[in-house]
Design an enzyme around this catalytic site. Structure first.
Site, PDB file in Angstrom:
ATOM      1  N   LEU A 161       0.862  -1.179   0.000  1.00 28.75           N
ATOM      2  CA  LEU A 161       0.000   0.000   0.000  1.00 28.75           C
ATOM      3  C   LEU A 161       0.900   1.232   0.000  1.00 28.75           C
ATOM      4  CD1 LEU A 161      -2.734  -0.887   2.674  1.00 28.75           C
ATOM      5  CD2 LEU A 161      -3.003  -0.926   0.185  1.00 28.75           C
ATOM      6  N   ASP A 162       0.465   2.290  -0.673  1.00 29.64           N
ATOM      7  CA  ASP A 162       1.213   3.543  -0.640  1.00 29.64           C
ATOM      8  C   ASP A 162       1.378   4.010   0.806  1.00 29.64           C
ATOM      9  OD1 ASP A 162       1.211   3.516  -3.388  1.00 29.64           O
ATOM     10  OD2 ASP A 162      -0.547   4.825  -3.559  1.00 29.64           O
ATOM     11  N   LYS A 163       2.427   4.750   1.047  1.00 30.54           N
ATOM     12  CA  LYS A 163       2.704   5.258   2.395  1.00 30.54           C
ATOM     13  C   LYS A 163       1.505   6.005   2.966  1.00 30.54           C
ATOM     14  CE  LYS A 163       5.867   8.356   4.903  1.00 30.54           C
ATOM     15  NZ  LYS A 163       7.069   9.225   4.798  1.00 30.54           N
ATOM     16  N   ARG A 195      -5.886   6.453  -7.322  1.00 31.55           N
ATOM     17  CA  ARG A 195      -5.592   7.886  -7.266  1.00 31.55           C
ATOM     18  C   ARG A 195      -5.570   8.501  -8.661  1.00 31.55           C
ATOM     19  NH1 ARG A 195      -0.310   7.740  -3.450  1.00 31.55           N
ATOM     20  NH2 ARG A 195      -0.423  10.010  -3.721  1.00 31.55           N
TER      21      ARG A 195
END
Length: 284
Positions: free
Chosen positions: A133-135, A233
């Site tokens: 997962l993205d930060k 996103r």
């Protein structure tokens, strides 16, 4: 490393080769080593690949450590973990926003993998990254606990048999459900970003369901049919509804990216148990 798996009551009669290849999705290289080294047993007796297996059989596999590489990471703090599900083969954790999934350098600390390493060290095992997962994104994330199940989970992801549902809050009023089918590629001007690129990008499909909407923003659920970097996103921004707090794809400053991996569903690769986890609290 030995792993014993009891075949479920629903297991159909088939050969060991069919079980390893078609049911457990074990990669060809690993199957080859298991066969030539005779590292498979049924009910504690040697078994050949053409022999049949049945429901309730105990299948034991021996995996040699030298067949797998593992980049060691420093131990973090197990107290930080929020575990949603765990068994001897896999673990699902609720990741907080603002921390990375894994370190990029061996000496790096402060990531989820560091904390998970500390926790699993007490069980004499270690975590393997299945996906990330993205930060800035919070929520459910899956790790393998042994090298046997790691490639199997990876292939389940590729075959779209692990279902991931996200919550997002976007700018503007999104009035209806939609499917976003736009190819995604790298941004040549900013290595951090991805862009819509119908000519050179990779296929990307996101299903969007509206939960609530007003003139200022909309709460939506998203399901991924593919797993491209920054997919949700980029896709939402491409239709004029960027995610609130996104540091890359919109300009308004907010406390955090309003994207949360809310739910995960999969069939356990060995037991065929239906696993469903919900990562509370979500965004609403």
């Amino acid at each position: 490393m030995e792993y014993s798996i009891v075949l479920p009551h629903s297991q159909k009669k088939m050969t060991l080769r069919e079980l390893l290849e078609n049911e457990w999705l074990i990669p060809r290289k690993v199957r080859h080593f298991l066969r030539i080294r005779k590292n498979v047993w049924r009910n504690h007796q040697p078994i050949k690949f053409h022999e049949l297996v049945y429901a309730n059989d105990i299948i034991t596999l021996r995996i040699e450590k030298e067949d797998y590489s593992y980049q060691k990471v420093k131990a973090g703090f197990k107290e930080k973990l929020n575990i949603l599900y765990e068994d001897e083969h896999l673990i699902i954790v609720n990741k907080a926003a603002g921390i990375k999934t894994h370190p990029n350098q061996p000496e790096e600390t402060g990531t989820l993998l560091n904390d998970l390493t500390a926790y699993l060290a007490e069980k004499n095992t270690q975590p393997y990254v299945v996906h990330r997962l993205d930060k800035e994104t919070s929520g459910a994330i899956l790790f393998a606990k042994n090298p046997l199940v790691l490639p199997i989970l990876g292939r389940l992801l590729e075959k779209k048999k692990i279902y991931r549902y996200y919550q997002a809050i976007v700018w503007g009023k999104l009035t209806q459900n939609c499917t976003i089918d736009k190819k995604i590629g790298r941004d040549r001007h900013d290595q951090r970003k991805r862009i819509i690129n119908e000519h050179r990008g990779k296929t990307a499909i996101t299903y969007v369901k509206v939960h609530q909407a007003n003139e200022q923003n909309s709460k939506v659920y998203c399901r991924l049919a593919t797993g491209r970097t920054h997919q949700i996103r980029v896709h939402l921004a491409s239709i004029g509804h960027p995610i609130v707090g996104d540091p890359l794809y919109q300009n308004k400053k907010e406390k955090r990216l309003a994207l949360h991996a809310y739910e995960m569903q999969l069939l356990h690769p060995f037991t065929q148990e239906q696993i469903t986890v919900v990562a509370n609290p979500g965004l609403w």
